[in-house]
Design a protein around this motif. Sequence first.
Motif, PDB file in Angstrom:
ATOM      1  N   GLY A  47       0.808  -1.204   0.000  1.00  0.00           N
ATOM      2  CA  GLY A  47       0.000   0.000   0.000  1.00  0.00           C
ATOM      3  C   GLY A  47       0.843   1.255   0.000  1.00  0.00           C
ATOM      4  O   GLY A  47       1.973   1.260   0.490  1.00  0.00           O
ATOM      5  N   ILE A  48       0.267   2.303  -0.543  1.00  0.00           N
ATOM      6  CA  ILE A  48       0.891   3.618  -0.541  1.00  0.00           C
ATOM      7  C   ILE A  48      -0.138   4.602  -0.007  1.00  0.00           C
ATOM      8  O   ILE A  48      -1.256   4.678  -0.530  1.00  0.00           O
ATOM      9  N   GLU A  49       0.259   5.328   1.031  1.00  0.00           N
ATOM     10  CA  GLU A  49      -0.627   6.333   1.636  1.00  0.00           C
ATOM     11  C   GLU A  49       0.226   7.485   2.144  1.00  0.00           C
ATOM     12  O   GLU A  49       1.109   7.275   2.973  1.00  0.00           O
ATOM     13  N   ILE A  55      -2.944   4.967   7.950  1.00  0.00           N
ATOM     14  CA  ILE A  55      -2.667   3.545   7.709  1.00  0.00           C
ATOM     15  C   ILE A  55      -2.155   2.815   8.946  1.00  0.00           C
ATOM     16  O   ILE A  55      -2.083   1.592   8.971  1.00  0.00           O
ATOM     17  N   ARG A  56      -1.826   3.536  10.007  1.00  0.00           N
ATOM     18  CA  ARG A  56      -1.284   2.894  11.221  1.00  0.00           C
ATOM     19  C   ARG A  56      -2.166   1.781  11.788  1.00  0.00           C
ATOM     20  O   ARG A  56      -1.644   0.725  12.146  1.00  0.00           O
ATOM     21  N   ILE A  69       4.102  -1.215   3.242  1.00  0.00           N
ATOM     22  CA  ILE A  69       3.236  -0.031   3.268  1.00  0.00           C
ATOM     23  C   ILE A  69       4.148   1.186   3.281  1.00  0.00           C
ATOM     24  O   ILE A  69       5.018   1.304   4.136  1.00  0.00           O
ATOM     25  N   PHE A  70       3.929   2.083   2.327  1.00  0.00           N
ATOM     26  CA  PHE A  70       4.824   3.222   2.168  1.00  0.00           C
ATOM     27  C   PHE A  70       4.061   4.529   2.321  1.00  0.00           C
ATOM     28  O   PHE A  70       2.999   4.702   1.731  1.00  0.00           O
ATOM     29  N   SER A  71       4.625   5.422   3.111  1.00  0.00           N
ATOM     30  CA  SER A  71       4.040   6.739   3.302  1.00  0.00           C
ATOM     31  C   SER A  71       4.843   7.733   2.460  1.00  0.00           C
ATOM     32  O   SER A  71       5.654   8.493   2.973  1.00  0.00           O
ATOM     33  N   LYS A  72       4.600   7.654   1.161  1.00  0.00           N
ATOM     34  CA  LYS A  72       5.327   8.465   0.184  1.00  0.00           C
ATOM     35  C   LYS A  72       4.424   8.698  -1.021  1.00  0.00           C
ATOM     36  O   LYS A  72       3.393   8.057  -1.152  1.00  0.00           O
ATOM     37  N   GLU A  79      10.191   3.089  -6.169  1.00  0.00           N
ATOM     38  CA  GLU A  79      11.583   2.649  -6.015  1.00  0.00           C
ATOM     39  C   GLU A  79      11.721   1.528  -4.985  1.00  0.00           C
ATOM     40  O   GLU A  79      12.598   0.691  -5.091  1.00  0.00           O
ATOM     41  N   LYS A  80      10.843   1.519  -3.991  1.00  0.00           N
ATOM     42  CA  LYS A  80      10.906   0.509  -2.925  1.00  0.00           C
ATOM     43  C   LYS A  80      10.439  -0.862  -3.392  1.00  0.00           C
ATOM     44  O   LYS A  80      10.718  -1.866  -2.743  1.00  0.00           O
ATOM     45  N   VAL A  81       9.699  -0.910  -4.503  1.00  0.00           N
ATOM     46  CA  VAL A  81       9.163  -2.192  -4.973  1.00  0.00           C
ATOM     47  C   VAL A  81       9.743  -2.591  -6.329  1.00  0.00           C
ATOM     48  O   VAL A  81       9.184  -3.456  -7.010  1.00  0.00           O
TER      49      VAL A  81
END
Length: 185
Positions: A47-49, A55-56, A69-72, A79-81
């Motif tokens: 997920g991206i939020e 999302i916590r 789960i990325f907060s970006k 880039e993370k995936v």
Amino acid sequence: MRRARGIFEFGQKQVMAGGEKRRYMDIGCNKGFLLAMAHEHGWDVYGIELVRELIRPFINSYPQYKNQIFSKRFEDAKEKVEGETFDLITAIDVIEHFEDVSGDLRGIYELLKPGGVFLIQTPDSGGERALQQQCTWKSLKPLEHLHLFNEESLRILSERIGFDDIEYFSPFDEANGNFVAVLRK
């Protein structure tokens, strides 16, 4: 959760059957309701939020996904995936917020497996509500909705990127006059 179940099950039906564990990404995952539905159906979820606090609760309930789960912004999270591919990516009421919509759609296309599906819901600038309300249409939010689409403009952009099969459906919710699109790689 009922809305999330309906959206996820609709998306799941759009994806070609496969034997391996399926991968799902929700862009703009908010509180993670779609991620929870995908998890219930046995999918590996990402997920991206942008708003980490939203999302916590999902991360607390499903700690096995905390590194997925990325907060970006999408372009930074992509880039993370790198090296991962997805069967299904959703962006419900999100693409109108993308700063670089062409670049982000290209990135989404690259992350999809062959036959993968990108499922969106977005305000319909060519829809009845937009045409009737014109300047008072609630989806006109210049600082928030950076790009508005109708079915034709989304089709043209998507085909330029490489999506070869595009279908339109009724919205999951009417809100301010939306449409749903399924883009297949």
